[in-house]
Design an enzyme around this catalytic site. Sequence first.
Site, short mmCIF file in Angstrom:
data_model
loop_
_atom_site.label_atom_id
_atom_site.label_comp_id
_atom_site.label_asym_id
_atom_site.label_seq_id
_atom_site.Cartn_x
_atom_site.Cartn_y
_atom_site.Cartn_z
N GLN A 221 2.88 2.82 -26.94
CA GLN A 221 2.57 3.87 -25.24
C GLN A 221 1.45 3.58 -24.67
OE1 GLN A 221 4.43 6.42 -24.60
NE2 GLN A 221 5.98 6.39 -25.83
N SER A 222 1.05 2.03 -23.99
CA SER A 222 -0.11 2.22 -23.46
C SER A 222 0.25 2.70 -21.81
CB SER A 222 -0.08 -0.36 -23.42
OG SER A 222 -0.95 -0.12 -21.80
N ASN A 223 -1.03 3.45 -22.08
CA ASN A 223 -1.25 3.78 -20.67
C ASN A 223 -1.45 2.49 -19.59
OD1 ASN A 223 -1.14 7.02 -20.79
ND2 ASN A 223 -3.55 6.12 -21.57
N ALA B 122 -0.50 -0.67 -19.77
CA ALA B 122 0.68 -1.18 -19.20
C ALA B 122 1.61 -0.05 -18.05
CB ALA B 122 1.17 -1.75 -20.40
#
Length: 334
Positions: A75-77, A79
């Site tokens: 859930q990388s912000n 990325a």
Amino acid sequence: MSDRIHDREPPRVRLANLPTRGHFLRYPLPVKVWLKRDDHTGSELMGNKVRKLEYLMAEAQAQQATHVITCGGEQSNHARATAFAAAQLGMASVLILRCDDPAHPPATTGNILLDRLVGAEIVWITRAAWRDRNRLLAEQAERLRAAGHRPYVVPEGGSNALGSWGYIRAMRELVDDLAALPAPVTVVYACGSGGTGAGLILGAKLFAPHLRVAAVNVCDDRAYFLDVIGRICRDAEDRWQLGTKVTASDIDILDGHVGAGYAKSRPDELATIRDVCRSDGIVLDPVYTGKAFHGLVAELRADPKRFGATVAFLHTGGMFGAFASAELAAISAR
Ligand SMILES: Cc1ncc(COP(=O)(O)O)c(C=O)c1O
């Protein structure tokens, strides 16, 4: 504020809505807490990452990159923000994301939904493979080069010397914000890969030498971040000859609030997120800002005077990650 913040400032492409505004919390605490709304830097590009990307994407543009490659958690912000910054500037994106089982990738919710929507190519990797992320980034770059493209690699979290300029600039903005707040003020922020902290600390050296800047780490520990932040600061000091000298004593880490682990929430952290939303209408996220804010609350309750008259808490975004939390959904029903 003039547009350039320093004569050594590298080129920047405007992506964020700046300056961000502030908000005094109603949520009951023993001292005034003021939030800097860096969750309002944009909509698709919301959060702290967009400030770093202003400098990183300027370099990508200067190199005439066709593709941007980066990495992060599922859930990388960071990325997601990188994929959107790339699309807004006419580039494609490749995201290396870690998950439990690449054969069964996580559901398309929250940031992943946005990654898919914007057409990012996602390469799922295991947690074990994550240790080799820099090699994997280089391999993806090589693959794209062999196909005739021009890739630009953004490191984990956008956290390198160039990205740190995003928070050197934010500190210049904060100096103006803080002038209106009861002194002394301590700036508190969530620390995940160190770039935000490095920028704030360098910015404080340059523009506000007596300001206390303290991190609540949401993963790893104090020793890890002394090393990571120290290294990013030294790289920036050398590369742009800033004339500053960040030492370990400048890197203030309020360790002890990682709780159940990175991206793992305890019920009391989730309850704090819910209660802030109900008192103030502001959404903190479970992985970064909610965990760090909960840590700040614990610190203030233990010693209300430890940060001075006012805490300026950086709301660094993360709301899309909240959409993927079933536990937050459950506690919100109460
Ligand atoms: C919402 C949010 N807040 C804080 C952070 C931490 O910032 P940094 O990685 O620069 O330490 C991140 C990213 O890791 C984030 O996505």
